[in-house]
Design a protein around this motif. Structure first.
Motif, PDB file in Angstrom:
ATOM      1  N   ASP A   1       0.981  -1.526  -0.076  1.00 31.44           N
ATOM      2  CA  ASP A   1      -0.004  -0.204   0.151  1.00 31.44           C
ATOM      3  C   ASP A   1       0.908   1.513  -0.452  1.00 31.44           C
ATOM      4  OD1 ASP A   1      -2.401   1.897  -0.087  1.00 31.44           O
ATOM      5  OD2 ASP A   1      -2.825   1.252   1.468  1.00 31.44           O
ATOM      6  N   ALA A   2       1.579   1.136  -0.513  1.00 28.75           N
ATOM      7  CA  ALA A   2       2.866   2.762  -0.757  1.00 28.75           C
ATOM      8  C   ALA A   2       2.025   3.051  -1.759  1.00 28.75           C
ATOM      9  CB  ALA A   2       4.047   2.163  -1.760  1.00 28.75           C
ATOM     10  N   PRO A   3       2.342   4.593  -1.526  1.00 30.91           N
ATOM     11  CA  PRO A   3       1.634   5.727  -2.648  1.00 30.91           C
ATOM     12  C   PRO A   3       2.495   6.793  -4.308  1.00 30.91           C
ATOM     13  CG  PRO A   3       2.348   6.843  -0.057  1.00 30.91           C
ATOM     14  CD  PRO A   3       2.243   5.531   0.265  1.00 30.91           C
ATOM     15  N   GLU A   4       3.632   5.343  -3.471  1.00 31.55           N
ATOM     16  CA  GLU A   4       4.985   5.882  -4.434  1.00 31.55           C
ATOM     17  C   GLU A   4       5.520   4.249  -5.077  1.00 31.55           C
ATOM     18  OE1 GLU A   4       7.266   8.963  -5.780  1.00 31.55           O
ATOM     19  OE2 GLU A   4       6.733   9.629  -4.248  1.00 31.55           O
ATOM     20  N   ILE A   5       4.624   3.926  -6.553  1.00 30.57           N
ATOM     21  CA  ILE A   5       5.669   3.102  -6.508  1.00 30.57           C
ATOM     22  C   ILE A   5       6.564   3.497  -7.731  1.00 30.57           C
ATOM     23  CG2 ILE A   5       5.039   0.718  -7.823  1.00 30.57           C
ATOM     24  CD1 ILE A   5       3.710   0.455  -5.698  1.00 30.57           C
ATOM     25  N   TRP A   6       8.097   2.280  -7.466  1.00 27.06           N
ATOM     26  CA  TRP A   6       9.115   2.946  -8.538  1.00 27.06           C
ATOM     27  C   TRP A   6       9.104   1.096  -9.182  1.00 27.06           C
ATOM     28  CZ3 TRP A   6      12.726   6.182  -5.193  1.00 27.06           C
ATOM     29  CH2 TRP A   6      12.369   6.399  -4.651  1.00 27.06           C
ATOM     30  N   VAL A   7       9.224   1.140 -10.687  1.00 23.81           N
ATOM     31  CA  VAL A   7       9.499  -0.258 -11.283  1.00 23.81           C
ATOM     32  C   VAL A   7      11.088   0.162 -12.067  1.00 23.81           C
ATOM     33  CG1 VAL A   7       7.954  -1.650 -12.753  1.00 23.81           C
ATOM     34  CG2 VAL A   7       6.414   0.495 -11.508  1.00 23.81           C
ATOM     35  N   THR A   8      11.258  -1.704 -11.827  1.00 25.18           N
ATOM     36  CA  THR A   8      12.723  -2.295 -12.303  1.00 25.18           C
ATOM     37  C   THR A   8      12.169  -3.337 -13.242  1.00 25.18           C
ATOM     38  OG1 THR A   8      14.845  -1.498 -11.771  1.00 25.18           O
ATOM     39  CG2 THR A   8      13.689  -2.354 -10.367  1.00 25.18           C
ATOM     40  N   HIS A   9      13.556  -3.337 -13.416  1.00 29.36           N
ATOM     41  CA  HIS A   9      14.036  -4.749 -14.423  1.00 29.36           C
ATOM     42  C   HIS A   9      12.478  -5.486 -15.438  1.00 29.36           C
ATOM     43  CE1 HIS A   9      16.995  -5.210 -11.226  1.00 29.36           C
ATOM     44  NE2 HIS A   9      17.822  -6.335 -12.284  1.00 29.36           N
ATOM     45  N   GLY A  10      12.247  -5.153 -16.319  1.00 23.69           N
ATOM     46  CA  GLY A  10      11.583  -5.395 -17.744  1.00 23.69           C
ATOM     47  C   GLY A  10      10.715  -4.407 -18.141  1.00 23.69           C
ATOM     48  N   ARG A  11       8.845  -5.040 -17.880  1.00 20.52           N
ATOM     49  CA  ARG A  11       7.838  -4.448 -18.514  1.00 20.52           C
ATOM     50  C   ARG A  11       7.448  -3.602 -18.230  1.00 20.52           C
ATOM     51  NH1 ARG A  11       9.956  -7.797 -21.437  1.00 20.52           N
ATOM     52  NH2 ARG A  11      10.645  -8.462 -19.919  1.00 20.52           N
ATOM     53  N   GLU A  12       7.928  -2.011 -17.354  1.00 13.42           N
ATOM     54  CA  GLU A  12       7.678  -1.296 -16.522  1.00 13.42           C
ATOM     55  C   GLU A  12       6.844  -0.214 -17.474  1.00 13.42           C
ATOM     56  OE1 GLU A  12      11.282  -0.859 -17.843  1.00 13.42           O
ATOM     57  OE2 GLU A  12      12.237  -0.850 -15.995  1.00 13.42           O
ATOM     58  N   GLU A  13       6.437  -0.344 -18.729  1.00 15.80           N
ATOM     59  CA  GLU A  13       5.414   0.411 -18.538  1.00 15.80           C
ATOM     60  C   GLU A  13       3.834   0.034 -18.593  1.00 15.80           C
ATOM     61  OE1 GLU A  13       5.468   1.257 -23.049  1.00 15.80           O
ATOM     62  OE2 GLU A  13       4.080   2.749 -23.294  1.00 15.80           O
ATOM     63  N   ALA A  14       3.385  -1.382 -18.704  1.00 18.20           N
ATOM     64  CA  ALA A  14       2.266  -1.742 -18.031  1.00 18.20           C
ATOM     65  C   ALA A  14       1.842  -1.748 -16.901  1.00 18.20           C
ATOM     66  CB  ALA A  14       2.085  -3.183 -18.519  1.00 18.20           C
ATOM     67  N   LEU A  15       2.972  -1.798 -15.695  1.00 15.79           N
ATOM     68  CA  LEU A  15       2.975  -1.941 -14.278  1.00 15.79           C
ATOM     69  C   LEU A  15       2.319  -0.530 -14.175  1.00 15.79           C
ATOM     70  CD1 LEU A  15       2.325  -4.062 -12.200  1.00 15.79           C
ATOM     71  CD2 LEU A  15       4.599  -3.885 -12.325  1.00 15.79           C
TER      72      LEU A  15
END
Lengths: 339, 406
Positions: free
Chosen positions: A300-314
């Motif tokens: 339940d984090a207000p902020e999500i940092w996405v790495t490693h792979g298909r970032e766009e969809a997530l």
């Protein structure tokens, strides 16, 4: 109590990797640094030639097995849930459920909490401790399988398919492509859980890490080297090898092998066929789409940092659900963000 | 549906022909009627559902999945059926999946507007690989590398019979083939089919290795031209008329002129050609007539078809296939003289005494309509398939041109 600092004011991406400024250390740096915290032993996270390395004892053992002296000049083991404060930043390791010793790095600084989860999965794995969700302000997540088409069947089901194929083609050896660290031992452990007690045959490159797992208390049953085994002996047996060896002339010593591979990529048929795989086993050590999205809800984090792979969809998915999400590579590079 | 999906899944990944046959045989042995019969029909291209279309499936997915996520996924996967089957929200292994025959029965009786509701209901009850099989079944073209011939070979292996026996029955049978399976498993008699218009598997020749010629006795063989058309079987009995390709496809729809002329009772083997004023037209003129569902009057007038007869398999109800070639040839000539069929000519036998003589004839045969020579043993019965020894094809050498690239 003053308001917690914005996460980007104390943790950001620089060329060496993710830098925790008040502590003066990096998490999974991509270039050699003075002080590194390492989430797990895979080579894209645990790189050689850092000076001080902090990680779980299992991860350090894996790094020593792979890199020898180059694993680092000062290796500091840290068990799960034994926090340590470095330059005002509290560091805690929490199980990530990815491979033996894999950890999330929980970082707290002046009331702001960031969880760098490394690679993780949520499904059961007899070879490592399960993922534990930690509520946080920023959740850094992988997205290796970050598309809604990646929804994996139960690994027991996939092992069942391997055993059915073995029953249908008892004169052929079954050559299974597996990554040396984690997947190999998990497949072995799953086979043992399914009641398969016969010896398993290993490509030489897999032996050392299987030995290491055994010394860390993960029982793998009877393992034999392929080298020296006759064609007749390998008929009807399961042989494990790194994916590169499966396609190589090395595999010609098997009697008419059924080519299998255990990987999350096997979910997409065309990918499996391109790799010449006859029996694709969808067994992944990474979170699938449902696990990724459920985990984001859970922490339940207000902020999500996405790495490693298909970032766009997530990123798209998390944004639709009202979270501030972006690709990790951009963190620290967007000057105006959040101002 | 589960067994069928597992079969499709394993066929997709099986590289070897023998492996495919084993998978198919194991499936046919394990799956119940009528599921296995519908599966057989799907694999041999004999199943289509006019009211169910790919667009319906795409529409269902669009109602359930965010557009951007669907687009990113489709882009990554590259196949609509696979994308939808994987992205469909729902449990991995749902309870109470419909059987293959539930699906087939419902689709046969459903109107176009009912199809989306049916599909959505099934997709919710199926696991991913089953959804894939369902969507492939509906959109047609399973593309699992199984030809009709391969499926029949697996049936032959199931019943331990010759594949020619399956071919012989095939065109007289209907899905879901319960009588066929009963016979193959020893639980029933050989299906009694209305065999008045069925396809009889052709006898095929092996290419001649010229080194073999010295070991063959010229007097044992008959020679005839190998015409450059397509090999066909013309079946006519009791008013039923069919024209089959070499593989048993019914191509009569494109050749009403041939069928109209077949006002006799016989099964004939010959070469289909376009012939104008006694001149055989080039092969591409025949191609104009092929693969058409219907044919215009103008096409019939400008590209008239004809058959050069090689052999006779049945005269009336009498099966001549067990007779030696020489006797069948005599029966063919006798039948032809009595019947005088329109749109048909006898393909002549070529007299020769020595192989050299025939070799010279073959080299000289540069007419467009001749592909080479056929050599057939005078004592050869008409056997299904490509038996080694009795028949040879001796194609003329390709014309070569030596060129220098500068």
């Amino acid at each position: 109590m003053p308001a917690a600092p914005r996460p980007e004011s104390w943790i950001r991406v620089v060329p060496e990797g993710l830098y925790v400024a008040p502590g003066g250390f990096f998490v999974d740096p991509v270039r050699p640094v003075e002080r590194a915290v390492v989430t797990h032993g895979h080579a894209d996270h645990a790189r050689p030639d850092n000076r001080h390395v902090l990680a779980t004892p299992e991860t350090l053992a894996i790094m020593r097995a792979r890199y020898g002296e180059a694993a680092g000049s000062a290796l500091q083991p840290m068990s799960f849930d034994e926090p340590l404060t470095i330059g005002g930043v509290t560091v805690r390791l929490v199980p990530a459920g990815h491979v033996l010793g894999s950890a999330q790095v929980v970082l707290e600084y002046r009331g702001s909490r960031v969880v760098v989860s490394g690679d993780y999965k949520r499904g059961a794995d007899p070879t490592c401790r399960p993922f534990e969700p930690v509520a946080c302000d920023v959740f850094v997540t992988e997205a290796t399988f970050g598309l809604p088409v990646f929804r994996n069947p139960a690994p027991e089901h996939e092992i069942g398919r391997l055993l059915s194929s073995l029953a249908l083609f008892p004169e052929r050896s079954h050559l299974v492509g597996v990554y040396a660290l984690g997947k190999c031992q998990r497949v072995i452990a799953l086979l043992r859980q399914a009641g398969y007690a016969a010896p398993l045959y290993l490509h030489g490159a897999l032996q050392a890490l299987c030995d290491l797992y055994e010394t860390q208390g993960v029982a793998l049953g009877a393992l034999r080297p392929v080298a020296g085994a006759s064609k007749a002996e390998l008929a009807g047996k399961i042989v494990l090898a790194p994916p590169s060896a499966v396609a190589d002339r090395w595999s010609r010593r098997m009697p008419d092998p059924v080519i299998a591979a255990a990987s999350g990529w096997m979910r997409v048929r065309q990918r499996a066929r391109q790799r010449g795989v006859e029996l694709p086993l969808i067994i992944s050590d990474h979170a699938d789409w449902d696990e990724l999205t459920a985990t984001i809800e859970e922490v339940d984090a207000p902020e999500i940092w996405v790495t490693h792979g298909r970032e766009e969809a997530l990123v798209h998915h998390a944004t639709l659900r009202g979270r501030r999400a972006r690709a990790l590579a951009l963190v620290g590079f967007e000057e105006d963000e959040g101002a | 549906m589960r067994r069928f999906a597992e079969l499709i899944e394993s066929l997709v990944f099986m590289p070897s022909r023998n492996g495919k046959i084993r998978l198919l045989t194991a499936y046919f042995a394990a799956a119940p009627d009528p599921d296995r019969g519908w599966a057989l029909a799907a694999l041999t291209g004999g199943l289509s559902f006019p009211t169910a279309k790919a667009g319906a499936i795409r529409g269902l997915a669009a109602e359930r999945v965010d557009e951007t996520l669907f687009a990113l996924s489709y882009d990554f996967v590259g196949d609509l059926a696979e994308t939808v089957s994987l992205i469909w929200p729902g449990a991995e292994a749902a309870a109470d999946p419909p059987s293959l025959s539930d699906v087939v029965d419902a689709l046969f009786s459903a109107g176009r507007s009912e199809v989306p509701g049916l599909l959505a209901g099934w997709l919710a009850r199926l696991a991913a690989s089953e959804r894939f099989a369902l969507i492939k079944l509906i959109t047609g073209g399973l593309r699992v590398g199984v030809s009709a011939r391969l499926a029949k070979t697996a049936l032959a292996s199931l019943g331990n019979v010759d594949v020619a026996e399956i071919e012989e029955l095939w065109h007289g049978l209907e899905p879901p083939y319960s009588d066929l399976f009963a016979w193959l498993e020893g639980a029933g008699d050989r299906p009694a089919i209305d065999d008045r218009a069925v396809f009889r598997p052709l006898m095929l020749a092996n290419p001649l290795d010229e080194a073999e010629l010295s070991g063959l006795e010229p007097a044992d063989f008959r020679a005839e031209w190998k015409w450059d058309g397509i090999r066909v079987q013309l079946v006519a009995r009791d008013g039923r008329r069919r024209l089959y390709s070499r593989t048993g496809d019914d191509i009569g729809g494109a050749f009403p002129d041939i069928l109209e002329a077949a006002d006799f009772g016989a099964v004939l083997d010959g070469e289909l050609l376009v012939v104008r004023d006694g001149e055989i037209a080039p092969f591409n003129h025949l191609q104009q007539r092929l693969n058409r569902k219907t044919v215009t009057a103008r096409m019939l007038a400008e590209h008239p078809a004809e058959i050069r007869l090689y052999d006779i398999l049945f005269e009336g109800a009498e099966d001549l296939r067990g007779l030696p070639f020489d006797q069948r040839r005599a029966r063919l000539e006798d039948w032809f003289a009595r019947t005088r069929p329109a749109r048909a000519e006898l393909s002549p036998l070529i007299d020769f005494a020595a192989w050299e003589e025939l070799a010279a004839l073959r080299e000289g045969a540069r007419a467009r309509a001749i592909e080479g020579l056929m050599l057939k043993r005078g004592d050869s019965p008409y056997l299904a398939g490509r038996p080694k020894g009795p028949w040879f094809k001796w194609k003329r050498g390709a014309l070569t041109l030596d060129t220098v690239l500068m």
